[in-house]
Design an enzyme around this catalytic site. Structure first.
Site, mmCIF file in Angstrom:
data_model
loop_
_atom_site.group_PDB
_atom_site.id
_atom_site.type_symbol
_atom_site.label_atom_id
_atom_site.label_comp_id
_atom_site.label_asym_id
_atom_site.label_seq_id
_atom_site.Cartn_x
_atom_site.Cartn_y
_atom_site.Cartn_z
ATOM 1 N N THR A 157 67.374 37.309 23.415
ATOM 2 C CA THR A 157 66.835 38.781 24.153
ATOM 3 C C THR A 157 65.977 39.176 23.173
ATOM 4 O O THR A 157 65.865 39.127 21.928
ATOM 5 C CB THR A 157 68.084 39.578 24.341
ATOM 6 N N HIS A 158 64.987 40.023 23.844
ATOM 7 C CA HIS A 158 63.524 40.589 23.170
ATOM 8 C C HIS A 158 62.937 39.236 22.450
ATOM 9 O O HIS A 158 62.285 39.707 21.331
ATOM 10 C CB HIS A 158 64.100 41.588 22.162
ATOM 11 N N SER A 279 41.463 19.542 26.871
ATOM 12 C CA SER A 279 40.610 20.697 26.712
ATOM 13 C C SER A 279 39.112 19.938 26.756
ATOM 14 O O SER A 279 38.872 18.730 26.275
ATOM 15 C CB SER A 279 40.387 21.229 25.276
ATOM 16 N N LYS A 285 44.182 18.827 22.385
ATOM 17 C CA LYS A 285 44.874 19.863 23.169
ATOM 18 C C LYS A 285 45.700 19.184 24.331
ATOM 19 O O LYS A 285 45.054 18.186 24.971
ATOM 20 C CB LYS A 285 43.890 20.886 23.719
ATOM 21 N N GLU A 292 51.170 27.330 33.648
ATOM 22 C CA GLU A 292 50.441 28.606 33.803
ATOM 23 C C GLU A 292 49.804 29.069 34.770
ATOM 24 O O GLU A 292 49.825 30.212 35.272
ATOM 25 C CB GLU A 292 49.174 28.525 32.576
ATOM 26 N N TYR A 319 50.359 48.312 68.607
ATOM 27 C CA TYR A 319 49.529 47.267 68.141
ATOM 28 C C TYR A 319 48.242 48.002 67.751
ATOM 29 O O TYR A 319 47.518 48.608 68.478
ATOM 30 C CB TYR A 319 48.993 46.256 68.905
ATOM 31 N N GLN A 324 45.678 42.232 62.488
ATOM 32 C CA GLN A 324 45.080 41.092 62.417
ATOM 33 C C GLN A 324 44.827 40.457 60.820
ATOM 34 O O GLN A 324 44.846 39.222 60.777
ATOM 35 C CB GLN A 324 43.512 40.692 63.026
HETATM 36 N N1 ARG Z 1 43.366 38.139 66.502
HETATM 37 C C1 ARG Z 1 44.631 39.203 66.962
HETATM 38 C C2 ARG Z 1 45.597 39.287 65.702
HETATM 39 O O1 ARG Z 1 45.696 38.163 64.978
HETATM 40 C C3 ARG Z 1 45.263 38.950 68.116
HETATM 41 C C4 ARG Z 1 45.558 40.107 68.782
HETATM 42 C C5 ARG Z 1 44.359 40.907 69.619
HETATM 43 N N2 ARG Z 1 44.642 41.853 70.209
HETATM 44 C C6 ARG Z 1 44.074 42.862 70.470
HETATM 45 N N3 ARG Z 1 44.506 43.777 71.287
HETATM 46 N N4 ARG Z 1 42.715 42.850 70.152
HETATM 47 O O2 ARG Z 1 46.027 40.350 65.629
#
Ligand code: ARG
Length: 464
Positions: A157-158, A279, A285, A292, A319, A324
């Site tokens: 621990t630590h 390396s 190395k 990593e 939407y 997008q």
């Molecule tokens: N390429 C758009 C996206 O990935 C699709 C939907 C586009 N819809 C719109 N109303 N412009 O979100």
């Protein structure tokens, strides 16, 4: 005006050239092409059933979709400058092949439900692959734990030596961690079974397409209860991305241990040449770059997850084009997860465990808790026993003596309760045998863990 655009009607000017580039997502969402083709196919069949497409038209559309699939798979699908995204590109090509028939395909649907449908199908496929990889990792962990079952190591621990533990106990800690991550992924998988198709732009489709049949054909388990919900939100991809990022970040902690333990100073483990690099200037190395990179990529995944979370906070319903931007982050996280699981499993499978170096690193100070517990069993309140033992540890350090080699006469100076039997307490095997409660590091308890884990491996919950 709006040449070639699927939404050209109400526009009087061409889109600005830079705006055009700025708005396109096809270089990212072309990854969804097979899902989008499947969705087009199902939708065409749905439209056929309600008479929007005749049998002949449906056949032509399905044939054309086959051609497009072929073009994509053979890298012969030519993306055109007007193709905004994968959905409009496929519709454009479909119309090129079938003429006006193709123009009927977008009846009663929107790219808003289309893109979410594609995305959930993509995530389902990705999750099933990732669950396979997790099963492989879990098996590797248990096999490695069995191979090194009784090897005692210093527990830290630590980053300071704390108490002795079994190396197998350390390894199995990853099993239970990843098993919980798996449960979260299974919930994500369940949510990928909700079908967005039929929700259209925001209000639901205006055509009586048989959504239940569509869901069945596309492999969804249920219909969405609310068209706004499923088109506006990105909670499903975001929670899945959270779990995936958590998995990578979990792996990064084990990667850090192994990096430290593979140093000359520790020498507990050696990473196989297959997973190390050299390396360009220092010939001696051997660097643990594989591990990593898992650590470094965990940081990238966290960045992508943060972007996803930021994308949706405060966004008005429903939407917005902001959404997008979600896909590039989701795809990156999925890619990093797959890569990290693959590499980490490989490193662990081929890892050389240096038992001699691990045993040599055990300091007798790891047994101090046993000494305090001994006094506690003799009736001394634990806090007093802790202080007395602390004083003995200090004396042993100042006198260059191992804790288990302090003579009894000296111990009696600190407490008259010490008897010869204290030396039975002060050994690593004894320390382990006192820790067989459920989840402890004792051999009996770790054996139980192995049995339980093996049972889960044989009978995984991920079998749907
Ligand atoms: N390429 C758009 C996206 O990935 C699709 C939907 C586009 N819809 C719109 N109303 N412009 O979100």
């Amino acid at each position: 005006m709006g040449k070639g655009k699927i939404w050209k009607g109400r526009f009087s000017k061409e889109t600005d050239v830079e705006m055009e580039k700025f708005s396109h997502s096809i270089e990212t969402d072309k990854l969804l092409f097979s899902e989008d083709l499947a969705v087009n196919k199902a939708w065409a069949q749905g439209l056929n059933k309600i008479g929007i497409l005749s049998n002949k038209e449906t056949k032509e559309i399905l044939n054309a979709l086959g051609v497009i699939k072929e073009e994509f798979s053979s890298d012969n699908f030519a993306i055109q400058s007007g193709d905004e995204d994968i959905h409009s590109a496929i519709e454009r090509r479909l119309t090129e092949i079938t003429g006006v028939i193709g123009e009927k395909i977008h009846t009663g649907r929107s790219r808003n439900d289309q893109v979410m449908t594609d995305l959930l199908l993509y995530l389902k496929k990705a999750l099933l692959e990732i669950l396979e990889q997790i099963a492989e990792l879990e098996k590797t962990v248990v096999d490695k734990a069995k191979d090194n079952f009784d090897l005692i190591m210093p527990g830290y621990t630590h980053l300071q030596q704390a108490q002795p533990i079994l190396f197998s106990h350390y390894l199995l800690s990853l099993f239970w961690l990843i098993e919980r991550d798996k449960e979260s992924l299974l919930l994500g998988l369940k949510h990928c079974g909700i079908m967005p198709l039929g929700s259209a732009a925001l209000a639901g489709t205006g055509f009586p397409v048989d959504l239940k049949t569509l869901a069945r054909d596309l492999g969804f388990n249920e219909l969405s209860n609310n068209s706004l919900d499923i088109t506006a939100h990105r909670d499903i991809p975001t929670s899945i991305s959270f779990t995936l990022t958590t998995i990578i970040s979990h792996l990064s902690r084990y990667a850090s241990d192994l990096i430290l333990w593979s140093t000359d100073e520790f020498g507990f483990v050696e990473i196989d040449d297959k997973y190390a690099t050299g390396s360009s200037i220092m010939p001696q190395k051997k660097n643990p770059d594989s591990l990593e990179l898992i650590r470094g990529k965990a940081a990238s995944a966290i960045g992508h997850l943060t972007a996803l979370l930021s994308l949706c906070q405060g966004l008005p319903h429903s939407y917005n084009r902001d959404l997008q931007e979600d896909k590039k982050h989701i795809f990156e996280i999925v890619g990093i997860t797959k890569g990290s699981l693959e590499i980490f499993s490989g490193v662990l499978k081929t890892l050389k465990v240096n038992k001699e170096r691990i045993t040599r690193a055990l300091s007798s100070a790891l047994l101090a808790t046993e000494m305090a517990d001994y006094l506690t069993e003799k009736g001394v309140p634990f806090r007093t026993a802790h202080t007395t033992t602390g004083n003995i540890v200090k004396w042993a350090k100042n006198n260059n003596t191992a804790l288990n080699e302090v003579p009894l006469s000296k111990l009696k100076d600190f407490s008259s309760l010490f008897e010869e039997e204290i030396y039975d307490y002060l050994n690593f095997k004894n320390a382990l045998s006192r820790r067989n409660s459920t989840g402890g590091t004792g051999e009996k308890s770790v054996k139980e863990q192995i049995n339980k884990a093996s049972k889960i491996i044989r009978n995984p919950k991920s079998k749907l």
